[in-house]
Write an enzyme that holds these catalytic residues in place. Structure first.
Site, mmCIF file in Angstrom:
data_model
loop_
_atom_site.group_PDB
_atom_site.id
_atom_site.type_symbol
_atom_site.label_atom_id
_atom_site.label_comp_id
_atom_site.label_asym_id
_atom_site.label_seq_id
_atom_site.Cartn_x
_atom_site.Cartn_y
_atom_site.Cartn_z
ATOM 1 N N HIS A 59 0.828 -1.207 0.000
ATOM 2 C CA HIS A 59 0.000 0.000 0.000
ATOM 3 C C HIS A 59 0.870 1.269 0.000
ATOM 4 O O HIS A 59 0.718 2.143 -0.861
ATOM 5 C CB HIS A 59 -0.910 -0.022 1.241
ATOM 6 C CG HIS A 59 -1.833 1.146 1.347
ATOM 7 N ND1 HIS A 59 -3.134 1.114 0.904
ATOM 8 C CD2 HIS A 59 -1.637 2.397 1.833
ATOM 9 C CE1 HIS A 59 -3.700 2.292 1.118
ATOM 10 N NE2 HIS A 59 -2.808 3.093 1.681
ATOM 11 N N GLU A 60 1.795 1.332 0.949
ATOM 12 C CA GLU A 60 2.663 2.519 1.017
ATOM 13 C C GLU A 60 3.567 2.591 -0.218
ATOM 14 O O GLU A 60 3.898 3.680 -0.701
ATOM 15 C CB GLU A 60 3.495 2.526 2.299
ATOM 16 C CG GLU A 60 2.678 2.515 3.593
ATOM 17 C CD GLU A 60 1.642 3.629 3.681
ATOM 18 O OE1 GLU A 60 1.863 4.707 3.112
ATOM 19 O OE2 GLU A 60 0.588 3.391 4.316
ATOM 20 N N HIS A 79 1.807 4.538 -2.798
ATOM 21 C CA HIS A 79 1.976 5.991 -2.600
ATOM 22 C C HIS A 79 3.362 6.427 -3.101
ATOM 23 O O HIS A 79 3.508 7.460 -3.747
ATOM 24 C CB HIS A 79 1.860 6.338 -1.109
ATOM 25 C CG HIS A 79 0.453 6.346 -0.581
ATOM 26 N ND1 HIS A 79 -0.524 7.151 -1.101
ATOM 27 C CD2 HIS A 79 -0.131 5.659 0.442
ATOM 28 C CE1 HIS A 79 -1.668 6.972 -0.422
ATOM 29 N NE2 HIS A 79 -1.450 6.066 0.518
ATOM 30 N N GLU A 92 -4.566 8.044 -2.732
ATOM 31 C CA GLU A 92 -5.091 6.789 -2.182
ATOM 32 C C GLU A 92 -5.434 5.813 -3.311
ATOM 33 O O GLU A 92 -5.300 4.603 -3.143
ATOM 34 C CB GLU A 92 -6.329 7.113 -1.329
ATOM 35 C CG GLU A 92 -6.679 6.081 -0.295
ATOM 36 C CD GLU A 92 -5.642 5.876 0.801
ATOM 37 O OE1 GLU A 92 -4.751 6.719 0.987
ATOM 38 O OE2 GLU A 92 -5.724 4.822 1.468
#
Lengths: 501, 501
Positions: free
Chosen positions: B263-264, B267, B293
């Site tokens: 997830h990170e 980003h 997001e």
């Protein structure tokens, strides 16, 4: 707002910027990704320029003058801080900005040329830059105004307030007279320690854990600092409650990490024990470079290389590397870690020969600034002096005159501080024995606290409130005296090498 | 100096300060010693105040006006940057400084009261603060000027430019109509995945190494970033070539680290691929919180939770935890990591029920700002809505209305961005298939590059040069459409839970 309040607020802002700069630097050394380095350097430049402009603004200059007009009524810590701030202010303001910028650019260029020159052992490449650096530094001294009667004394004073060639010539002379014969006796001694076991494989993780044990024994507060790994070990103050230490792990020589950590731990001990009265002031720092070095060397040598310190700790070390030391006796271990062998490279030197390396550099620097020698004379003179003092001769300039970066950064006058640190430390040790007579026993018991408390009360606590020479005088009752270091070295190495008296 | 040059120099200074602040923050989260935290916070405050004053100076305001007078002649990236800078400038300048300070103090106080209130599940303690926060936020909107016809739309627009309750009511309504029945079918399904093996002990070091493998597969550039451990995972841009990711290791649930890192990493992929034309400008950042997001969720769900992605990677995972997975089949593994189970806590929610959590918060926020409900109504309404949408009811306010810190920080209007990210991601995935028809096959081959390239060309590259709604329109040919997310979820969960159509 009162003048004092304005002054402390001004410095609390500067300290904030300095914290950011220190962390940006620490991060660069401990693991910042390499592609980000270029922008990072610009950012450090931006913030440093901000600190420069805060420290040299006309408004700040006026504040200093107002404070100076009322010194009688000032809090003594503020008063001393104003003195320090004025010194810095004048150093920066007296040089025309365009001259200062040219000097910064020259240093930066010279450092990169020095790198190449060292790589290729090519002194002629570096020569014109070194000539420019010497003459640019002389010009700076013209702007600042000479102190203590000579250009070189002015430079010495910047690193070690009050230090002069008169003092250094005398103490270095005496020290050399006693160290050189000792070095020669050791070279001739048949009783050399066995050292092969030092170089066995010692895994990094275990070294790290043992290094942390060492810091803990010194009283290092891990809630106000941390230990990390870097190519060159250092101590850095991020803020007054965040004093970080780094070390280097060499898996085929654990001494690099262990003694390096203890050394940096000594610097950290100084910073972690600065008095609360100094909080936020410019004097919230060590008294001088030499005084700082005295604390790291005290820990490294007078604690860390003492046979008493290892009496219990050698068993602890064995827990971290059981195979490596299983057939080694304590005494043999202590002899091995205290091996003395003249080397060409300063940063690899042992405590006995270290001061000789410094003397070589000192004499050459002094000659350059007093006009007695030319930059082009350096390589030959360097090699001759190594032969004379240490009995070995460099075969090329990379392992000779080009080995250190300091001159490329125009840090002339800086080297002597290293040797001063040794002498201060030995002198403090002698004074400490009057108050802490059971010193050796405390080391055996691994109870360093009374030793640390003594150092804190007498040295750390004051930060830069007192000047180094005043600290020395107040603590030892006398001025700089090289006999204590010489006595210590003679006694120690006579024992290690079983020399005849 | 030209106006454009003055503008870019101004921002390069601001970026320098922001780099320092980001690093000071990152360090605080990744391992700064605890005693240094208080001074550290002051330092962050000092530098933030500096950025605030640089961004709101009258001189800068005049520069903006001069640039606005010549937009026709400006470089388009500068032109768009001026627009952004003006928006920020106005937000800061229109509020009287003393009001702004009061608001900051209120938020800081409310956050600490919220902590206690959550700990003791004591909503009445937090209630007066929340009331003050709502009215203070309304007052801020009075200063700023209402946008898009209502107070709440003004707030939405700050996080997601162009977003309104009209749009959200419609898309959330449609989405809920399709998700709620799906949640119910899953609850009733007898075909639940076996998940016990997920919770076996997976050593941290192995999780760390596997997490690094995942980042590498996503194309994360470790020479322009690093992975560290924190209590709450995050991505942070230190500078444009230093984009860091953190993760959390739970040794009894490896999914926390693996999917958290992916997830990170999403980003970070966004930030590492911003176009060079944006360098140093205020638009060198994601287009909006929701757009950011969308990229993290794309990686986490459309790549990381896909059965194709694990076809080869499951064997890799087994190398890091051989015992844990030795009796597990690929299909069972994929079903397990895609388990869906309504939960009370938003941050533990799965991708199916996540949007329902957001809808609860959205409806309550909207009601508060449209005057349709009182702060004191919140706990009861919260619990009723959880029962209605998710079929479960909190037994206390700590696991209900008090669970998130956002309201204590007056971040009203922020929650919807999370759900928008899901919808954007699903919509992008559909559009991508036209250009990258062999998407599933690429995942099997662990060749993410064509996927990343597509995202970069269409999204990352533009940073905040384009507004989120324009990106969506340009890439997908339509506005926000919740059907893609609903279709994806129906198809996926029908398969995982073997639901009857």
């Amino acid at each position: 707002m009162s003048l004092e309040k304005r002054f402390t607020e001004h410095f609390s802002k500067i300290k904030g910027y300095e914290e950011a700069i220190a962390l940006l630097y620490w991060d660069l050394r401990t693991g910042a990704p390499k592609k980000g380095v270029e922008l990072r350097s610009e950012t450090i430049g931006t913030l440093s320029a901000e600190v420069f402009s805060l420290s040299t603004s006309d408004e700040f200059g006026e504040l200093l003058s107002s404070l100076e007009a009322e010194t009688a009524n000032l809090d003594p810590f503020i008063c001393r801080s104003v003195e320090e701030a004025r010194k810095e202010y004048n150093l920066s303001k007296k040089v025309p900005p365009e001259e200062y910028k040219k000097f910064v650019v020259l240093k930066s260029k010279a450092e990169s040329v020095w790198e190449t020159a060292k790589e290729n052992s090519d002194f002629p490449l570096f020569l014109p830059y070194l000539e420019d650096l010497v003459s640019a530094t002389k010009k700076m001294v013209d702007y600042w105004g000479e102190k203590n009667g000579s250009v070189y004394n002015t430079l010495l004073d910047q690193y070690e307030p009050g230090m002069t060639t008169e003092i250094l010539d005398s103490v270095f002379g005496k020290l050399r007279e006693r160290i050189v014969p000792l070095v020669q006796k050791i070279a001739a001694s048949p009783n050399k320690p066995e050292t092969a076991f030092l170089y066995e494989h010692f895994p990094k993780q275990a070294q790290r854990d043992f290094s942390r044990e060492m810091l803990a024994q010194l009283g290092y507060d891990f809630n106000a600092g941390r230990l990390d790994e870097t190519v060159h070990p250092f101590m850095i103050s991020i803020n007054r409650q965040d004093i970080r230490v780094t070390t280097k792990y060499d898996e085929s020589d654990f001494r690099t990490a262990v003694f390096g950590t203890i050394h940096e731990g000594g610097h950290a001990m100084y910073e972690q024990n600065l008095g609360n009265a100094l909080a936020g002031l410019p004097i919230e720092t060590g008294a001088s470079m030499g005084m700082h070095e005295s604390q790291s060397l005290f820990c490294e040598n007078f604690i860390g290389r003492s046979e008493y310190f290892w009496q219990e700790n050698f068993d602890l070390l064995k827990q971290y590397a059981p195979d490596q030391f299983k057939n080694v006796q304590l005494l043999d271990y202590v002899r091995a870690i205290n091996e003395s062998k003249p080397s060409l490279i300063r940063i690899e030197a042992d405590e006995l020969s270290y001061a000789l390396h410094i003397m070589v550099r000192y004499e050459l620097e002094k000659g350059l600034f007093n006009g007695e020698l030319q930059v082009s004379d350096l390589p030959q003179l360097w090699n001759d002096k190594y032969e004379e003092y240490l009995g070995i001769r460099p075969t090329n300039d990379a392992e000779g005159v080009l080995q250190d970066v300091h001159w490329a950064g125009a840090s002339f006058g800086y080297f002597p501080s290293y040797a001063l640190g040794y002498m201060y430390a030995a002198q403090f040790k002698q004074a400490m024995l009057k108050d802490v007579p059971n010193y050796d026993e405390l080391l055996v018991k691994r109870n360093i606290q009374p030793v640390r408390d003594w150092l804190t009360t007498n040295i750390h606590h004051y930060g830069a409130f007192k000047k180094p020479m005043d600290i020395l005088k107040d603590v030892t009752g006398e001025g700089l005296n090289p006999d204590y270091l010489a006595n210590y070295l003679e006694e120690k190495y006579t024992k290690i090498y079983q020399l005849k008296e």
